[in-house]
Design an enzyme around this catalytic site. Structure first.
Site, mmCIF file in Angstrom:
data_model
loop_
_atom_site.group_PDB
_atom_site.id
_atom_site.type_symbol
_atom_site.label_atom_id
_atom_site.label_comp_id
_atom_site.label_asym_id
_atom_site.label_seq_id
_atom_site.Cartn_x
_atom_site.Cartn_y
_atom_site.Cartn_z
ATOM 1 N N ASP A 1 -65.122 120.830 80.693
ATOM 2 C CA ASP A 1 -65.891 122.069 80.867
ATOM 3 C C ASP A 1 -67.038 122.113 79.864
ATOM 4 O O ASP A 1 -66.820 122.048 78.652
ATOM 5 C CB ASP A 1 -64.978 123.283 80.627
ATOM 6 C CG ASP A 1 -65.729 124.597 80.837
ATOM 7 O OD1 ASP A 1 -65.858 125.001 82.011
ATOM 8 O OD2 ASP A 1 -66.211 125.184 79.846
ATOM 9 N N TYR B 1 -74.148 125.413 75.816
ATOM 10 C CA TYR B 1 -73.405 124.791 74.708
ATOM 11 C C TYR B 1 -74.240 123.726 73.973
ATOM 12 O O TYR B 1 -73.862 123.282 72.896
ATOM 13 C CB TYR B 1 -72.104 124.144 75.194
ATOM 14 C CG TYR B 1 -71.107 125.086 75.841
ATOM 15 C CD1 TYR B 1 -71.272 126.470 75.781
ATOM 16 C CD2 TYR B 1 -69.999 124.600 76.507
ATOM 17 C CE1 TYR B 1 -70.373 127.321 76.386
ATOM 18 C CE2 TYR B 1 -69.088 125.458 77.111
ATOM 19 C CZ TYR B 1 -69.281 126.822 77.055
ATOM 20 O OH TYR B 1 -68.378 127.657 77.651
ATOM 21 N N HIS C 1 -72.956 131.716 84.277
ATOM 22 C CA HIS C 1 -72.210 131.851 83.019
ATOM 23 C C HIS C 1 -71.777 133.295 82.719
ATOM 24 O O HIS C 1 -70.671 133.542 82.263
ATOM 25 C CB HIS C 1 -73.059 131.293 81.870
ATOM 26 C CG HIS C 1 -72.262 130.817 80.703
ATOM 27 N ND1 HIS C 1 -72.610 129.713 79.968
ATOM 28 C CD2 HIS C 1 -71.132 131.276 80.126
ATOM 29 C CE1 HIS C 1 -71.735 129.532 78.996
ATOM 30 N NE2 HIS C 1 -70.827 130.472 79.074
ATOM 31 N N SER D 1 -68.563 133.299 86.184
ATOM 32 C CA SER D 1 -67.804 133.395 84.937
ATOM 33 C C SER D 1 -68.061 134.776 84.349
ATOM 34 O O SER D 1 -69.190 135.282 84.423
ATOM 35 C CB SER D 1 -68.268 132.298 83.968
ATOM 36 O OG SER D 1 -67.588 132.409 82.742
ATOM 37 N N ASN D 2 -67.025 135.353 83.812
ATOM 38 C CA ASN D 2 -67.114 136.686 83.201
ATOM 39 C C ASN D 2 -67.493 137.762 84.218
ATOM 40 O O ASN D 2 -68.164 138.735 83.877
ATOM 41 C CB ASN D 2 -68.117 136.672 82.030
ATOM 42 C CG ASN D 2 -67.704 135.706 80.944
ATOM 43 O OD1 ASN D 2 -66.647 135.867 80.342
ATOM 44 N ND2 ASN D 2 -68.498 134.682 80.698
ATOM 45 N N GLN E 1 -64.352 132.011 85.877
ATOM 46 C CA GLN E 1 -63.863 131.573 84.567
ATOM 47 C C GLN E 1 -63.935 132.771 83.618
ATOM 48 O O GLN E 1 -65.024 133.316 83.391
ATOM 49 C CB GLN E 1 -64.719 130.413 84.047
ATOM 50 C CG GLN E 1 -64.199 129.872 82.714
ATOM 51 C CD GLN E 1 -64.982 128.701 82.149
ATOM 52 O OE1 GLN E 1 -65.455 128.743 81.025
ATOM 53 N NE2 GLN E 1 -65.107 127.639 82.925
ATOM 54 N N LEU F 1 -56.130 129.751 74.021
ATOM 55 C CA LEU F 1 -55.338 129.817 72.783
ATOM 56 C C LEU F 1 -55.831 130.960 71.908
ATOM 57 O O LEU F 1 -55.505 131.017 70.722
ATOM 58 C CB LEU F 1 -55.453 128.489 72.022
ATOM 59 C CG LEU F 1 -54.979 127.260 72.823
ATOM 60 C CD1 LEU F 1 -55.366 125.972 72.112
ATOM 61 C CD2 LEU F 1 -53.468 127.326 73.019
ATOM 62 N N LYS G 1 -60.018 124.104 74.096
ATOM 63 C CA LYS G 1 -60.898 123.225 73.314
ATOM 64 C C LYS G 1 -60.064 122.638 72.181
ATOM 65 O O LYS G 1 -59.312 123.356 71.515
ATOM 66 C CB LYS G 1 -62.072 124.025 72.754
ATOM 67 C CG LYS G 1 -62.962 123.253 71.783
ATOM 68 C CD LYS G 1 -62.661 123.626 70.358
ATOM 69 C CE LYS G 1 -63.528 122.901 69.344
ATOM 70 N NZ LYS G 1 -63.098 123.214 67.960
ATOM 71 N N ASN H 1 -51.878 119.322 73.962
ATOM 72 C CA ASN H 1 -52.283 120.212 75.057
ATOM 73 C C ASN H 1 -52.084 119.586 76.429
ATOM 74 O O ASN H 1 -52.161 120.274 77.450
ATOM 75 C CB ASN H 1 -53.738 120.666 74.867
ATOM 76 C CG ASN H 1 -53.885 121.511 73.608
ATOM 77 O OD1 ASN H 1 -52.892 121.944 73.026
ATOM 78 N ND2 ASN H 1 -55.113 121.744 73.180
HETATM 79 P P1 NAP Z 1 -59.459 127.985 72.502
HETATM 80 O O1 NAP Z 1 -59.392 126.826 73.413
HETATM 81 O O2 NAP Z 1 -58.651 129.195 72.818
HETATM 82 O O3 NAP Z 1 -59.077 127.555 71.008
HETATM 83 C C1 NAP Z 1 -59.685 126.456 70.377
HETATM 84 C C2 NAP Z 1 -59.110 126.353 68.983
HETATM 85 O O4 NAP Z 1 -57.710 126.080 69.071
HETATM 86 C C3 NAP Z 1 -59.716 125.236 68.158
HETATM 87 O O5 NAP Z 1 -59.837 125.727 66.847
HETATM 88 C C4 NAP Z 1 -58.686 124.124 68.210
HETATM 89 O O6 NAP Z 1 -58.637 123.330 67.045
HETATM 90 C C5 NAP Z 1 -57.407 124.924 68.306
HETATM 91 N N1 NAP Z 1 -56.347 124.187 69.016
HETATM 92 C C6 NAP Z 1 -56.473 123.477 70.152
HETATM 93 N N2 NAP Z 1 -55.296 122.952 70.527
HETATM 94 C C7 NAP Z 1 -54.398 123.335 69.592
HETATM 95 C C8 NAP Z 1 -53.016 123.095 69.424
HETATM 96 N N3 NAP Z 1 -52.325 122.380 70.299
HETATM 97 N N4 NAP Z 1 -52.399 123.633 68.327
HETATM 98 C C9 NAP Z 1 -53.103 124.383 67.439
HETATM 99 N N5 NAP Z 1 -54.405 124.651 67.548
HETATM 100 C C10 NAP Z 1 -55.067 124.132 68.618
HETATM 101 O O7 NAP Z 1 -60.974 128.492 72.294
HETATM 102 P P2 NAP Z 1 -62.381 128.360 73.003
HETATM 103 O O8 NAP Z 1 -63.089 127.132 72.577
HETATM 104 O O9 NAP Z 1 -63.036 129.687 72.803
HETATM 105 O O10 NAP Z 1 -62.067 128.265 74.575
HETATM 106 C C11 NAP Z 1 -61.870 127.056 75.265
HETATM 107 C C12 NAP Z 1 -63.053 126.716 76.161
HETATM 108 O O11 NAP Z 1 -63.315 127.753 77.094
HETATM 109 C C13 NAP Z 1 -64.394 126.592 75.436
HETATM 110 O O12 NAP Z 1 -64.468 125.407 74.663
HETATM 111 C C14 NAP Z 1 -65.350 126.643 76.592
HETATM 112 O O13 NAP Z 1 -65.370 125.391 77.276
HETATM 113 C C15 NAP Z 1 -64.696 127.737 77.431
HETATM 114 N N6 NAP Z 1 -65.289 129.080 77.156
HETATM 115 C C16 NAP Z 1 -66.026 129.648 78.147
HETATM 116 C C17 NAP Z 1 -66.620 130.898 77.931
HETATM 117 C C18 NAP Z 1 -67.429 131.501 79.035
HETATM 118 O O14 NAP Z 1 -68.141 132.496 78.788
HETATM 119 N N7 NAP Z 1 -67.322 130.992 80.248
HETATM 120 C C19 NAP Z 1 -66.463 131.568 76.714
HETATM 121 C C20 NAP Z 1 -65.684 130.976 75.729
HETATM 122 C C21 NAP Z 1 -65.094 129.734 75.970
HETATM 123 P P3 NAP Z 1 -59.340 121.875 66.855
HETATM 124 O O15 NAP Z 1 -60.690 121.940 67.511
HETATM 125 O O16 NAP Z 1 -59.396 121.745 65.387
HETATM 126 O O17 NAP Z 1 -58.485 120.819 67.495
#
Ligand code: NAP
Length: 260
Positions: free
Chosen positions: A43, A48, A106, A136-137, A158, A187, A228, A238
């Site tokens: 994704d 980004y 987005h 998304s959103n 999304q 997460l 992520k 994961n």
């Molecule tokens: P997330 O996936 O909820 O959390 C990422 C964090 O969790 C990072 O700090 C990562 O650490 C940690 N982590 C990952 N796996 C883990 C595990 N097994 N145990 C402990 N910690 C763990 O946050 P996010 O990046 O906000 O969301 C994921 C994706 O959603 C984004 O990257 C993006 O692609 C998408 N997104 C989309 C929108 C939108 O508006 N459409 C908005 C926000 C996000 P490390 O990196 O240190 O491994």
């Protein structure tokens, strides 16, 4: 790996790698490692600033293009029809591909009519540059509006979705319309890793709290997750979501967790 059926006859792996805030070599490394480990869904988004790195990692991986599901998103600054066409073309160039599997709007925009934007999104899809389109959103109301304006099915919304952020109304609508919900920040940006209820449930299954958080999502009908992770142990962990199930008592406990 479980996949979710899309209305275009293709399918989306239920687990993908989120790449928001992964930049430069950190992004390339994470995507390369993820592909080596077996991730087949990435994704990204023009916003980004990492599509080039995602494209480079995909090209270097040796994984056939047809075996990877790529999602990207158009930022609202580019929602005028001619801007959207250009933005999509630029995304494809950076990603080094002729098509994306899913192209999303987005965020909703107040400045450009949804009719114009959805029209341009359909054009890009009709040209074969996006195999599926989505949003998304978007709220339920906006999803209805987008669907009514679109010739191609709106295949996905999304949204932020995790144990602390319920999305029941969206899920009810999406299931009725065969729209996949992709859970972003599954997460809660890492905050769920220490949540005592998830830690306790995880201990019962020999899993971590983060794995419980992701399992809770992929166990639901029509829900995909895109955690992520940049660290390899997290990328590996994961993926280990499909060898256990949360039972009714786990689900009851998770339902009682206080939302944000
Ligand atoms: P997330 O996936 O909820 O959390 C990422 C964090 O969790 C990072 O700090 C990562 O650490 C940690 N982590 C990952 N796996 C883990 C595990 N097994 N145990 C402990 N910690 C763990 O946050 P996010 O990046 O906000 O969301 C994921 C994706 O959603 C984004 O990257 C993006 O692609 C998408 N997104 C989309 C929108 C939108 O508006 N459409 C908005 C926000 C996000 P490390 O990196 O240190 O491994």
């Amino acid at each position: 790996m479980i996949s979710l059926a899309l209305p275009n006859g293709h399918s989306m792996p239920a687990l993908g790698l989120g790449t928001w805030q992964l930049r430069d070599s950190a992004c390339e490394d994470a995507v390369r490692t993820a592909l080596e480990l077996g991730y087949r869904h990435i994704d990204t988004a023009e916003r980004y600033g990492n599509e080039r790195e995602v494209g480079a990692a995909l090209a270097a991986s040796g994984v056939a293009r047809g075996d990877v599901f790529i999602t990207t998103k158009v930022w609202p600054d580019h929602f005028r029809a001619s801007d959207l066409r250009k933005a999509a073309a630029e995304s494809l160039r950076r990603l080094r591909t002729d098509y994306v599997d899913l192209l999303l709007l987005h965020w909703p925009s107040k400045d450009v009519s949804l009719a114009e934007t959805v029209g341009a999104l359909n054009e890009v899809a009709a040209q074969g540059k996006a195999r599926a389109i989505g949003v998304s959103n978007f709220s339920v109301e906006l999803m209805r509006e987008a669907a009514s304006l679109s010739q191609a099915p709106i295949a996905c919304n999304q949204v932020e979705y995790h144990v602390l952020r319920p999305q029941q109304a969206l899920l009810d609508y999406a299931r009725g319309e065969q729209v996949v919900i992709t859970a972003y920040s599954p997460l809660a940006k890492g905050r769920l890793a220490d949540h005592p209820v998830l830690v306790r449930i995880g201990a019962k299954h020999g899993k971590s709290a983060s794995q419980v958080a992701l399992r809770w999502l992929v166990q639901q009908n029509g829900v995909a997750v895109i955690p992520k992770a940049s660290r390899e142990p997290n990328l590996r962990a994961n993926m280990q979501l499909f060898d256990f199930s949360l039972d009714d008592s786990d689900l009851r406990e998770l339902a009682s967790v206080t939302p944000l």
